[in-house]
Design a protein around this motif. Structure first.
Motif, short mmCIF file in Angstrom:
data_model
loop_
_atom_site.label_atom_id
_atom_site.label_comp_id
_atom_site.label_asym_id
_atom_site.label_seq_id
_atom_site.Cartn_x
_atom_site.Cartn_y
_atom_site.Cartn_z
N ASP A 117 0.83 -1.20 0.00
CA ASP A 117 0.00 0.00 0.00
C ASP A 117 0.87 1.26 0.00
O ASP A 117 0.59 2.21 -0.72
CB ASP A 117 -0.93 -0.02 1.22
CG ASP A 117 -2.07 0.96 1.09
OD1 ASP A 117 -2.71 0.99 0.02
OD2 ASP A 117 -2.31 1.70 2.05
N GLN A 118 1.92 1.25 0.79
CA GLN A 118 2.85 2.38 0.84
C GLN A 118 3.50 2.59 -0.53
O GLN A 118 3.62 3.72 -1.00
CB GLN A 118 3.91 2.11 1.91
CG GLN A 118 4.89 3.24 2.12
CD GLN A 118 5.92 2.89 3.20
OE1 GLN A 118 5.89 1.83 3.80
NE2 GLN A 118 6.84 3.79 3.42
N ALA A 122 3.07 5.80 -3.40
CA ALA A 122 4.23 6.56 -3.87
C ALA A 122 4.29 6.65 -5.40
O ALA A 122 5.12 7.39 -5.93
CB ALA A 122 5.52 5.92 -3.35
N LEU A 123 3.43 5.92 -6.10
CA LEU A 123 3.44 5.97 -7.56
C LEU A 123 3.02 7.35 -8.05
O LEU A 123 2.21 8.04 -7.41
CB LEU A 123 2.46 4.94 -8.13
CG LEU A 123 2.84 3.47 -8.01
CD1 LEU A 123 1.66 2.59 -8.45
CD2 LEU A 123 4.07 3.16 -8.83
N PRO A 124 3.51 7.75 -9.23
CA PRO A 124 2.99 8.99 -9.84
C PRO A 124 1.48 8.85 -10.06
O PRO A 124 0.98 7.75 -10.32
CB PRO A 124 3.73 9.06 -11.18
CG PRO A 124 4.93 8.19 -11.03
CD PRO A 124 4.54 7.12 -10.05
N TYR A 161 4.86 0.62 -16.36
CA TYR A 161 5.68 1.59 -15.62
C TYR A 161 5.39 1.48 -14.12
O TYR A 161 6.31 1.47 -13.29
CB TYR A 161 5.36 2.98 -16.16
CG TYR A 161 6.07 4.14 -15.51
CD1 TYR A 161 7.45 4.18 -15.38
CD2 TYR A 161 5.34 5.24 -15.04
CE1 TYR A 161 8.09 5.27 -14.80
CE2 TYR A 161 5.96 6.33 -14.48
CZ TYR A 161 7.34 6.34 -14.35
OH TYR A 161 7.97 7.42 -13.79
N ALA A 162 4.11 1.39 -13.76
CA ALA A 162 3.73 1.28 -12.34
C ALA A 162 4.31 0.02 -11.73
O ALA A 162 4.85 0.04 -10.62
CB ALA A 162 2.21 1.29 -12.20
N ARG A 169 10.49 0.09 -5.71
CA ARG A 169 10.15 0.68 -4.41
C ARG A 169 10.08 -0.39 -3.32
O ARG A 169 10.60 -0.20 -2.22
CB ARG A 169 8.82 1.43 -4.52
CG ARG A 169 8.34 2.03 -3.23
CD ARG A 169 9.14 3.23 -2.85
NE ARG A 169 8.55 3.84 -1.67
CZ ARG A 169 9.22 4.43 -0.73
NH1 ARG A 169 10.53 4.52 -0.81
NH2 ARG A 169 8.62 4.94 0.31
N ILE A 170 9.46 -1.51 -3.62
CA ILE A 170 9.34 -2.58 -2.63
C ILE A 170 10.71 -3.14 -2.29
O ILE A 170 11.03 -3.38 -1.12
CB ILE A 170 8.37 -3.68 -3.12
CG1 ILE A 170 6.94 -3.12 -3.06
CG2 ILE A 170 8.48 -4.94 -2.27
CD1 ILE A 170 5.91 -3.99 -3.76
#
Length: 176
Positions: A117-118, A122-124, A161-162, A169-170
């Motif tokens: 979730d965090q 943080a994704l655009p 991209y996501a 990020r993870i």
């Protein structure tokens, strides 16, 4: 995610505009609606506004619902559309190379929902909206593109991209 089951009697009472039934529906589904709005918008205030606007529309339009068994899906669609409308200015889509590398979906470590979730928050904004609609809510790229006012190929590239950003990020959060 827990699947919400509503009995036909409750749905009929909501259609009949019974206040107690409306409140019961709200209590049973508010977390689902708020969660969708918050994850798309990453803004508590806007998500609360979407929550309120969603239920106003649901209670005003429920008599027109042709398939009452689809109430939950219909509510999610309303919440997604209201979220998109509320966040329209924030949903910018990064220009991406159309010949991108495929995402390797393998993770070497365990992670929990809070970490995911965090990373999603943080994704655009544009990539987050496409990810939420396609990967989480199950919309097709065509449906997501239509809702967001973008092309199918932009939806596909934003999802890729996501996923790439989420993986990075993870992995960064797991090393921390």
């Amino acid at each position: 995610m827990n699947q919400i089951q509503l009995d036909s009697e409750l749905i009929e009472r909501v259609i009949s505009q019974e206040r107690k039934a409306q409140f019961q529906l709200f209590e049973l589904t508010k977390r689902m609606v708020y969660s969708l709005a918050f994850r798309m918008l990453n803004d508590e205030e806007l998500a609360h506004d979407v929550l309120q606007e969603t239920y106003v529309e649901v209670f005003q339009q429920i008599r027109n619902l042709k398939h009452p068994e689809a109430l939950i899906s219909w509510m999610k669609t309303i919440a997604a559309r209201k979220s998109i409308k509320a966040g329209k200015r924030q949903f910018e889509f990064d220009q991406l190379d159309q010949h991108h590398d495929p995402v390797d979906n393998q993770f070497d470590s365990w992670f929990d929902g809070e970490l995911l979730d965090q990373a999603i928050r943080a994704l655009p904004p544009g990539a987050r909206a496409v990810f939420m609609l396609t990967a989480v809510e199950g919309y097709s790229h065509k449906e997501a593109a239509n809702l967001l006012g973008i092309s199918d190929s932009t939806s596909k590239s934003q999802l890729n991209y996501a996923k790439k950003l989420l993986k990075t990020r993870i992995q960064t959060l797991l090393r921390a």
